[in-house]
Design a protein around this motif. Structure first.
Motif, mmCIF file in Angstrom:
data_model
loop_
_atom_site.group_PDB
_atom_site.id
_atom_site.type_symbol
_atom_site.label_atom_id
_atom_site.label_comp_id
_atom_site.label_asym_id
_atom_site.label_seq_id
_atom_site.Cartn_x
_atom_site.Cartn_y
_atom_site.Cartn_z
ATOM 1 N N PRO A 101 0.788 -1.238 0.000
ATOM 2 C CA PRO A 101 0.000 0.000 0.000
ATOM 3 C C PRO A 101 0.813 1.278 0.000
ATOM 4 N N PHE A 102 2.157 1.172 -0.015
ATOM 5 C CA PHE A 102 3.020 2.353 0.008
ATOM 6 C C PHE A 102 3.749 2.523 -1.322
ATOM 7 N N SER A 103 4.180 3.746 -1.601
ATOM 8 C CA SER A 103 5.034 3.991 -2.766
ATOM 9 C C SER A 103 6.418 3.389 -2.583
ATOM 10 N N GLN A 144 13.663 1.588 -9.206
ATOM 11 C CA GLN A 144 12.660 1.317 -10.232
ATOM 12 C C GLN A 144 11.408 0.628 -9.691
ATOM 13 N N VAL A 145 11.460 0.102 -8.458
ATOM 14 C CA VAL A 145 10.260 -0.535 -7.909
ATOM 15 C C VAL A 145 9.526 0.394 -6.939
ATOM 16 N N ILE A 146 9.904 1.668 -6.926
ATOM 17 C CA ILE A 146 9.091 2.670 -6.244
ATOM 18 C C ILE A 146 7.813 2.866 -7.060
ATOM 19 N N SER A 147 6.673 2.907 -6.381
ATOM 20 C CA SER A 147 5.382 2.955 -7.070
ATOM 21 C C SER A 147 4.747 4.335 -6.989
ATOM 22 N N ALA A 232 8.845 15.832 6.323
ATOM 23 C CA ALA A 232 8.843 15.421 4.915
ATOM 24 C C ALA A 232 7.435 15.050 4.462
ATOM 25 N N THR A 233 7.204 15.178 3.165
ATOM 26 C CA THR A 233 5.916 14.812 2.582
ATOM 27 C C THR A 233 6.049 13.647 1.605
ATOM 28 N N SER A 234 7.050 13.701 0.720
ATOM 29 C CA SER A 234 7.155 12.682 -0.336
ATOM 30 C C SER A 234 8.615 12.376 -0.639
ATOM 31 N N LEU A 235 9.201 11.459 0.127
ATOM 32 C CA LEU A 235 10.579 11.056 -0.150
ATOM 33 C C LEU A 235 10.676 10.336 -1.497
ATOM 34 N N ARG A 236 9.565 9.831 -1.992
ATOM 35 C CA ARG A 236 9.555 9.247 -3.338
ATOM 36 C C ARG A 236 9.996 10.265 -4.380
ATOM 37 N N LEU A 237 9.656 11.532 -4.183
ATOM 38 C CA LEU A 237 10.002 12.580 -5.141
ATOM 39 C C LEU A 237 11.344 13.237 -4.833
ATOM 40 N N LEU A 240 16.253 10.730 -2.702
ATOM 41 C CA LEU A 240 16.262 9.344 -2.234
ATOM 42 C C LEU A 240 15.378 8.454 -3.090
ATOM 43 N N GLY A 241 14.475 9.070 -3.842
ATOM 44 C CA GLY A 241 13.458 8.306 -4.532
ATOM 45 C C GLY A 241 13.643 8.231 -6.025
#
Length: 520
Positions: A101-103, A144-147, A232-237, A240-241
């Motif tokens: 359920p997480f990015s 590459q497997v960050i969603s 932080a709000t979106s480490l995916r962006l 690190l992401g």
């Protein structure tokens, strides 16, 4: 602080029908995992059809990284129900696995266990697989497997025709729409930081994701494997992401369609010393990348938003744009919503409608590369510190810095006016969305990142992910299909397998000949 939208709103209020028929589509990525949250090592289930040719259920980078794709839809409830039907069907056909359920992925101790997506023996299928080999060697499998969620959006042709009439613009509507979407994109870069602020949902990561990255020592920790930055709000962006510093030198312009297409063409033809040193083949003479240019193909360009057009088979995205102009835009900066079984909520869809219309209405001066880099700085600030009390953002052209709360409140004033135009009769769905999300401007802890970080601090990163994944698995498996049915899914799977077989049977070139034929 924000452009004046008053005049454009008056124009739109006189013609509310121009917003009838907004096109929307959703692409949701999600990892298949075991009950303990570890990555599935099973191939894409054959019961779901061919990942190469299925219209709705495919794979992205890895065999375990699923992607759910809806058709274009002009009705929000129908769109979201269709997406949920896809999830219901998959939940019932992946055995004891569930969707993460997480990015940010859970525990991955050995990236070599991430099996790259396979697409069969055809030249097309092999090209897609080798492209992913290139991504693995260039950036690493973990990134590459960050969603994420991609939201596709288009305004009705009538909207652009009316804008042209108001501006006494006699050019073909195709050109007017392309310029309008580019104006939207430039404004998205300027003000799109509101999206990670509201909807960023990756403030924390599993420490296995960080490896030996020294940044981990600057993060807070629960001592149980979760690490986070407090605001932080979106480490995916973040760095690190899902980012790519090697592309930072690409000068992609959004000032005109010709400039944008030329920039893409230049990027896929620009050699890279680093990728040249990797070589095209490994020691066993197996291809490890399609070429040694900065971009193997145009889709390798990382961007929070893209201009798009539906492509024909074998057509490059830039050639499609050159042929027919911009048809829609693709928003790519949404984290997976962990509070939704399908990764996105109705309030997010309605907000995106409002915000993207606002971006299309307001003035948008052209941006050079220095200005583009400058506004990206505000994104980075919000990504890493968006919930910090009293946070200031930088203003363009030497103006005074402004607070996120002040700008956010001013933005919602404009969005409420658009919401009143979109809401018809007794319907207040858009206005309710503004009321709900507007409260997040003054209460940062009520944002998605604030709420999920609170959960992670209590249950841990892996623990909270496992709980949510299991809850959604149970709910989806028990729910009946509403729009689609088992026969439709079975027929779609069978058709996709037959189509893949036909593609494989029709190949007449060797792979190297096929690859050479696609250049240029």
């Amino acid at each position: 602080m924000l452009p004046d939208v008053t005049k454009a709103l008056r124009w739109l209020q006189q013609q509310p029908q121009l917003l009838t028929g907004i096109g929307r589509g959703i692409e949701r990525e999600s990892l298949r995992v075991r009950a303990d949250g570890s990555l599935s090592e099973q191939g894409h289930p054959i019961a779901l059809g061919s990942a190469l040719t299925h219209d709705w259920i495919i794979t992205d980078f890895a065999e375990s990284l699923m992607e759910f794709v809806t058709p274009v839809d002009r009705d929000i409830p129908h769109l979201l129900t269709f997406l949920r039907d896809l999830h219901r069907h998959v939940a019932k056909n992946i055995g004891d696995e569930r969707l993460w359920p997480f990015s940010i992925p859970g525990t991955i101790t050995d990236t070599e266990t991430i099996a790259l997506a396979e697409y069969g023996s055809s030249n097309l299928g092999r090209m897609k697989h080798i492209y992913r080999q290139g991504l693995k060697h260039r950036y690493g499998s973990l990134m590459q497997v960050i969603s994420g969620i991609h939201y596709n959006f288009s305004l009705p042709t009538a909207f652009w025709e009316a804008r042209a009439l108001a501006d006494n613009d006699t050019r073909p509507v195709q050109e007017i729409a392309s310029d309008g979407y580019l104006r939207l994109i430039r404004n998205y870069y300027r003000f799109g930081w509101i999206i990670p602020y509201l909807f960023g949902a990756s403030p924390a990561v599993c420490e296995s994701f960080l490896g030996d990255n020294p940044v981990s020592k600057t993060m807070e920790s629960d001592g149980q494997g979760a690490r986070w930055f407090p605001y932080a709000t979106s480490l995916r962006l973040s760095d690190l992401g899902y980012t790519n510093k090697s592309q930072s030198g690409l000068e992609i312009s959004f000032n005109s369609l010709d400039e944008y297409v030329a920039g893409l063409k230049r990027a896929i033809a620009t050699p890279s010393d680093a990728y040249e040193n990797m070589g095209l083949f490994d020691a066993q003479q197996r291809r490890i990348q399609l070429n040694t240019n900065v971009l193997q193909i145009e889709n390798e360009l990382y961007a929070p938003i893209r201009p798009k057009r539906v492509i024909r088979r074998g057509e490059a995205p830039s050639d499609a744009l050159k042929r027919g102009g911009i048809e829609y835009i693709e928003v790519r900066s949404l984290d997976i919503n962990p509070f939704s079984a399908t990764g996105i909520s109705e309030e997010q869809v309605r907000f995106l409608d409002l915000f993207l219309i606002w971006c299309a209405l307001i003035d948008s001066p052209e941006m050079d590369q220095a200005q583009l880099s400058f506004v990206k700085g505000n994104w980075n600030t919000v990504i890493l510190e968006g919930r910090r009390p009293g946070l200031k953002l930088k203003a363009e052209c030497g103006q005074q810095d402004f607070s996120l709360q002040e700008a956010g409140s001013a933005l919602f004033d404009g969005l409420v006016s658009i919401a009143k135009i979109l809401d018809q009769g007794e319907d207040t769905a858009y206005q309710t969305t503004c009321q709900t999300l507007g409260g997040m401007i003054t209460d940062p802890e009520s944002t998605y990142s604030g709420k999920i970080l609170s959960v992670i601090k209590q249950e841990g990163f892996i623990g909270s992910g496992i709980t949510l994944a299991e809850n959604y698995r149970q709910a989806l498996r028990q729910e009946p299909l509403e729009i689609l049915n088992a026969d439709i899914f079975a027929e779609k799977a069978a058709e996709s397998i037959t189509e893949q077989q036909n593609i494989e049977a029709s190949d007449t070139l060797s792979f190297e000949e096929y690859l050479a034929s696609r250049k240029g």
